[in-house]
Scaffold this motif. Structure first.
Motif, PDB file in Angstrom:
ATOM      1  N   HIS A  67     -22.437   2.141  -1.679  1.00  0.00           N
ATOM      2  CA  HIS A  67     -21.227   2.855  -1.257  1.00  0.00           C
ATOM      3  C   HIS A  67     -19.999   1.951  -1.242  1.00  0.00           C
ATOM      4  CE1 HIS A  67     -24.002   5.944  -0.374  1.00  0.00           C
ATOM      5  NE2 HIS A  67     -24.436   5.470   0.784  1.00  0.00           N
ATOM      6  N   PHE A  68     -20.213   0.642  -1.126  1.00  0.00           N
ATOM      7  CA  PHE A  68     -19.093  -0.288  -1.006  1.00  0.00           C
ATOM      8  C   PHE A  68     -18.594  -0.789  -2.361  1.00  0.00           C
ATOM      9  CE2 PHE A  68     -20.844  -0.408   3.232  1.00  0.00           C
ATOM     10  CZ  PHE A  68     -19.723  -0.554   4.043  1.00  0.00           C
ATOM     11  N   ILE A  69     -19.351  -0.563  -3.433  1.00  0.00           N
ATOM     12  CA  ILE A  69     -18.956  -1.086  -4.743  1.00  0.00           C
ATOM     13  C   ILE A  69     -17.628  -0.482  -5.209  1.00  0.00           C
ATOM     14  CG2 ILE A  69     -19.666  -1.471  -7.110  1.00  0.00           C
ATOM     15  CD1 ILE A  69     -21.316  -2.933  -4.967  1.00  0.00           C
ATOM     16  N   PRO A  70     -17.445   0.856  -5.149  1.00  0.00           N
ATOM     17  CA  PRO A  70     -16.132   1.402  -5.549  1.00  0.00           C
ATOM     18  C   PRO A  70     -15.001   0.917  -4.652  1.00  0.00           C
ATOM     19  CG  PRO A  70     -17.793   3.135  -5.457  1.00  0.00           C
ATOM     20  CD  PRO A  70     -18.393   1.932  -4.806  1.00  0.00           C
ATOM     21  N   ILE A  71     -15.312   0.684  -3.377  1.00  0.00           N
ATOM     22  CA  ILE A  71     -14.294   0.174  -2.456  1.00  0.00           C
ATOM     23  C   ILE A  71     -13.873  -1.234  -2.863  1.00  0.00           C
ATOM     24  CG2 ILE A  71     -13.864  -0.524  -0.064  1.00  0.00           C
ATOM     25  CD1 ILE A  71     -15.749   1.783   0.772  1.00  0.00           C
ATOM     26  N   ILE A  72     -14.862  -2.061  -3.196  1.00  0.00           N
ATOM     27  CA  ILE A  72     -14.558  -3.428  -3.636  1.00  0.00           C
ATOM     28  C   ILE A  72     -13.746  -3.390  -4.925  1.00  0.00           C
ATOM     29  CG2 ILE A  72     -15.582  -5.587  -4.466  1.00  0.00           C
ATOM     30  CD1 ILE A  72     -17.922  -5.043  -2.550  1.00  0.00           C
ATOM     31  N   PHE A  73     -14.075  -2.465  -5.830  1.00  0.00           N
ATOM     32  CA  PHE A  73     -13.311  -2.329  -7.077  1.00  0.00           C
ATOM     33  C   PHE A  73     -11.850  -2.024  -6.771  1.00  0.00           C
ATOM     34  CE2 PHE A  73     -11.532  -0.086 -10.686  1.00  0.00           C
ATOM     35  CZ  PHE A  73     -11.979  -0.812 -11.769  1.00  0.00           C
ATOM     36  N   LYS A  74     -11.590  -1.113  -5.842  1.00  0.00           N
ATOM     37  CA  LYS A  74     -10.208  -0.771  -5.482  1.00  0.00           C
ATOM     38  C   LYS A  74      -9.517  -1.956  -4.804  1.00  0.00           C
ATOM     39  CE  LYS A  74     -10.143   3.427  -7.053  1.00  0.00           C
ATOM     40  NZ  LYS A  74     -10.112   4.599  -6.178  1.00  0.00           N
ATOM     41  N   ILE A  75     -10.250  -2.720  -4.016  1.00  0.00           N
ATOM     42  CA  ILE A  75      -9.681  -3.926  -3.401  1.00  0.00           C
ATOM     43  C   ILE A  75      -9.279  -4.924  -4.491  1.00  0.00           C
ATOM     44  CG2 ILE A  75     -10.225  -5.966  -2.010  1.00  0.00           C
ATOM     45  CD1 ILE A  75     -11.935  -4.120  -0.236  1.00  0.00           C
ATOM     46  N   LEU A  76     -10.164  -5.128  -5.456  1.00  0.00           N
ATOM     47  CA  LEU A  76      -9.869  -6.037  -6.571  1.00  0.00           C
ATOM     48  C   LEU A  76      -8.645  -5.566  -7.339  1.00  0.00           C
ATOM     49  CD1 LEU A  76     -13.475  -6.695  -7.950  1.00  0.00           C
ATOM     50  CD2 LEU A  76     -12.123  -8.172  -6.447  1.00  0.00           C
ATOM     51  N   MET A  77      -8.523  -4.255  -7.519  1.00  0.00           N
ATOM     52  CA  MET A  77      -7.376  -3.699  -8.227  1.00  0.00           C
ATOM     53  C   MET A  77      -6.088  -3.975  -7.453  1.00  0.00           C
ATOM     54  SD  MET A  77      -6.955   0.117  -9.854  1.00  0.00           S
ATOM     55  CE  MET A  77      -6.937   0.995  -8.299  1.00  0.00           C
ATOM     56  N   ASN A  78      -6.123  -3.804  -6.151  1.00  0.00           N
ATOM     57  CA  ASN A  78      -4.931  -4.061  -5.333  1.00  0.00           C
ATOM     58  C   ASN A  78      -4.564  -5.539  -5.318  1.00  0.00           C
ATOM     59  OD1 ASN A  78      -4.637  -1.358  -4.687  1.00  0.00           O
ATOM     60  ND2 ASN A  78      -5.801  -1.513  -2.783  1.00  0.00           N
ATOM     61  N   VAL A  79      -5.568  -6.410  -5.276  1.00  0.00           N
ATOM     62  CA  VAL A  79      -5.315  -7.848  -5.335  1.00  0.00           C
ATOM     63  C   VAL A  79      -4.692  -8.217  -6.679  1.00  0.00           C
ATOM     64  CG1 VAL A  79      -6.415 -10.127  -5.397  1.00  0.00           C
ATOM     65  CG2 VAL A  79      -7.094  -8.470  -3.666  1.00  0.00           C
ATOM     66  N   THR A  80      -5.197  -7.618  -7.758  1.00  0.00           N
ATOM     67  CA  THR A  80      -4.656  -7.855  -9.097  1.00  0.00           C
ATOM     68  C   THR A  80      -3.202  -7.417  -9.185  1.00  0.00           C
ATOM     69  OG1 THR A  80      -6.842  -7.554 -10.089  1.00  0.00           O
ATOM     70  CG2 THR A  80      -4.927  -7.300 -11.535  1.00  0.00           C
ATOM     71  N   ILE A  81      -2.912  -6.240  -8.692  1.00  0.00           N
ATOM     72  CA  ILE A  81      -1.545  -5.709  -8.724  1.00  0.00           C
ATOM     73  C   ILE A  81      -0.600  -6.602  -7.921  1.00  0.00           C
ATOM     74  CG2 ILE A  81      -0.105  -3.797  -7.914  1.00  0.00           C
ATOM     75  CD1 ILE A  81      -2.420  -1.927  -8.712  1.00  0.00           C
ATOM     76  N   ALA A  82      -1.059  -7.067  -6.765  1.00  0.00           N
ATOM     77  CA  ALA A  82      -0.230  -7.949  -5.931  1.00  0.00           C
ATOM     78  C   ALA A  82       0.041  -9.270  -6.642  1.00  0.00           C
ATOM     79  CB  ALA A  82      -0.920  -8.195  -4.596  1.00  0.00           C
ATOM     80  N   SER A  83      -0.965  -9.802  -7.333  1.00  0.00           N
ATOM     81  CA  SER A  83      -0.811 -11.067  -8.049  1.00  0.00           C
ATOM     82  C   SER A  83       0.177 -10.925  -9.202  1.00  0.00           C
ATOM     83  CB  SER A  83      -2.173 -11.528  -8.575  1.00  0.00           C
ATOM     84  OG  SER A  83      -2.059 -12.719  -9.316  1.00  0.00           O
ATOM     85  N   ILE A  84       0.073  -9.825  -9.955  1.00  0.00           N
ATOM     86  CA  ILE A  84       0.983  -9.597 -11.076  1.00  0.00           C
ATOM     87  C   ILE A  84       2.410  -9.397 -10.587  1.00  0.00           C
ATOM     88  CG2 ILE A  84       1.596  -7.917 -12.876  1.00  0.00           C
ATOM     89  CD1 ILE A  84      -1.409  -7.560 -13.371  1.00  0.00           C
ATOM     90  N   THR A  85       2.565  -8.637  -9.518  1.00  0.00           N
ATOM     91  CA  THR A  85       3.897  -8.379  -8.969  1.00  0.00           C
ATOM     92  C   THR A  85       4.568  -9.663  -8.488  1.00  0.00           C
ATOM     93  OG1 THR A  85       3.138  -6.186  -8.256  1.00  0.00           O
ATOM     94  CG2 THR A  85       5.167  -7.007  -7.281  1.00  0.00           C
ATOM     95  N   LYS A  86       3.773 -10.626  -8.057  1.00  0.00           N
ATOM     96  CA  LYS A  86       4.320 -11.884  -7.549  1.00  0.00           C
ATOM     97  C   LYS A  86       4.502 -12.930  -8.651  1.00  0.00           C
ATOM     98  CE  LYS A  86       3.599 -15.341  -3.916  1.00  0.00           C
ATOM     99  NZ  LYS A  86       2.749 -15.750  -2.755  1.00  0.00           N
ATOM    100  N   TYR A  87       3.553 -12.993  -9.594  1.00  0.00           N
ATOM    101  CA  TYR A  87       3.537 -14.109 -10.528  1.00  0.00           C
ATOM    102  C   TYR A  87       3.796 -13.738 -11.995  1.00  0.00           C
ATOM    103  CZ  TYR A  87       1.351 -16.563  -6.599  1.00  0.00           C
ATOM    104  OH  TYR A  87       1.090 -17.109  -5.377  1.00  0.00           O
TER     105      TYR A  87
END
Length: 309
Positions: A67-87
């Protein structure tokens, strides 16, 4: 990023000018369909790059961890978006509006598809995503959750072909071929199609050349001629950024290996595909820089075992 968006209502209104929705008479041999030129003008497609990401062996995780795998995927997506927006604000500048990254994402349940204008954006996003995944797998992102759930691996596919939007959904060869490539992969590879290969040959001499260029070199590429390079000197830690200290590389792409797999067959259609592996370096640290970690990550792998050709 503009995508030709249609609505079913608009299509039916146009069809009504030349066709009858409900026919109650018998079919006649003299009946004729539309000319191909009319059908082509009715639905205009555009060439777009699709980055498909799939959670490897998602179904093999047992409850409650599954049940947590899709949640982790969305977390990874948000971390990716934050990294791109900053760097990575130069490369993704057409996607960043009011300091927020705007991208089209199609959720597939065990992953999803991201829509970009060209293959370089797809590849750069994949590198940032793999960095976020490596942080999780190496216990640097939600460590306690990582201790409960095993290592997660992803498979990637990049295609470059036609696409259009109907209402809130996307259709076209780019997303169809991407889905087929992912379905053929039985490991955690990064695959890309012939059109993507040709695009990198045309604008960068090869996909391997990305190991030797930086954001500064984009200004010489026709695709990026209308980009704003005023803040180029401030760009650090982007997907193309390189950092060297005392003759030793400390950040950025180290090596890119590409190999042609050949033709794969899916639903009576043959696709020419390539396999990609990228080794890159990055680092993590706290705001005070009192704790620091150098990390090596790899996107894809060159193992061709288990690929249904």
């Amino acid at each position: 990023m503009n995508i030709n968006k249609l609505t079913l209502k608009e299509i039916e209104m146009e069809l009504a000018k030349h066709d009858i929705k409900r026919n109650y008479s018998s079919y006649l041999e003299s009946d004729q369909g539309f000319d191909l030129e009319y059908l082509t003008s009715l639905i205009k497609t555009e060439k777009k790059s699709i980055l498909g990401i799939d959670i490897y062996q998602y179904s093999q995780f047992e409850e409650p961890f599954q049940h947590f795998i899709p949640i982790i995927f969305k977390i990874l997506m948000n971390v990716t978006i934050a990294s791109i927006t900053k760097y990575d604000t130069l490369l993704f500048q057409k996607h960043i509006i009011d300091s927020k990254l705007h991208i089209h994402f199609i959720d597939s349940g065990d992953g999803g598809f991201f829509v970009f204008d060209n293959p370089l954006l797809s590849l750069a996003f994949a590198i940032h995503f793999q960095e976020a995944l490596t942080n999780y797998n190496t216990y640097h992102l939600y460590r306690k959750l990582r201790m409960n759930i095993n290592e997660i691996n992803l498979r990637y596919a990049i295609t470059y072909d036609t696409l259009y939007q109907l209402d809130d959904n996307f259709y076209g060869a780019s997303i169809i071929n991407n889905s087929r490539m992912l379905s053929k992969d039985k490991l955690n590879r990064c695959l890309y199609d012939q059109n993507t290969h040709d695009w990198f040959l045309k604008y960068f001499n090869s996909i391997e050349q990305l190991a030797n260029i930086s954001d500064r070199d984009l200004s010489k590429v026709e695709v990026f001629k209308d980009y704003n390079f005023e803040n180029l000197s401030e760009i650090k830690y982007s997907a193309l950024y390189k950092q060297v200290g005392n003759g030793v590389q400390t950040y950025g792409i180290q090596n890119i290996y590409s190999q042609k797999i050949g033709l794969i067959k899916s639903k009576n259609k043959f696709l020419s595909i390539y396999n990609l592996q990228i080794n890159f370096l990055y680092s993590i640290h706290n705001e005070e820089r009192t704790e620091f970690q150098d990390i090596t990550s790899t996107l894809g792998n060159l193992n061709t075992t288990g690929l249904n050709v």
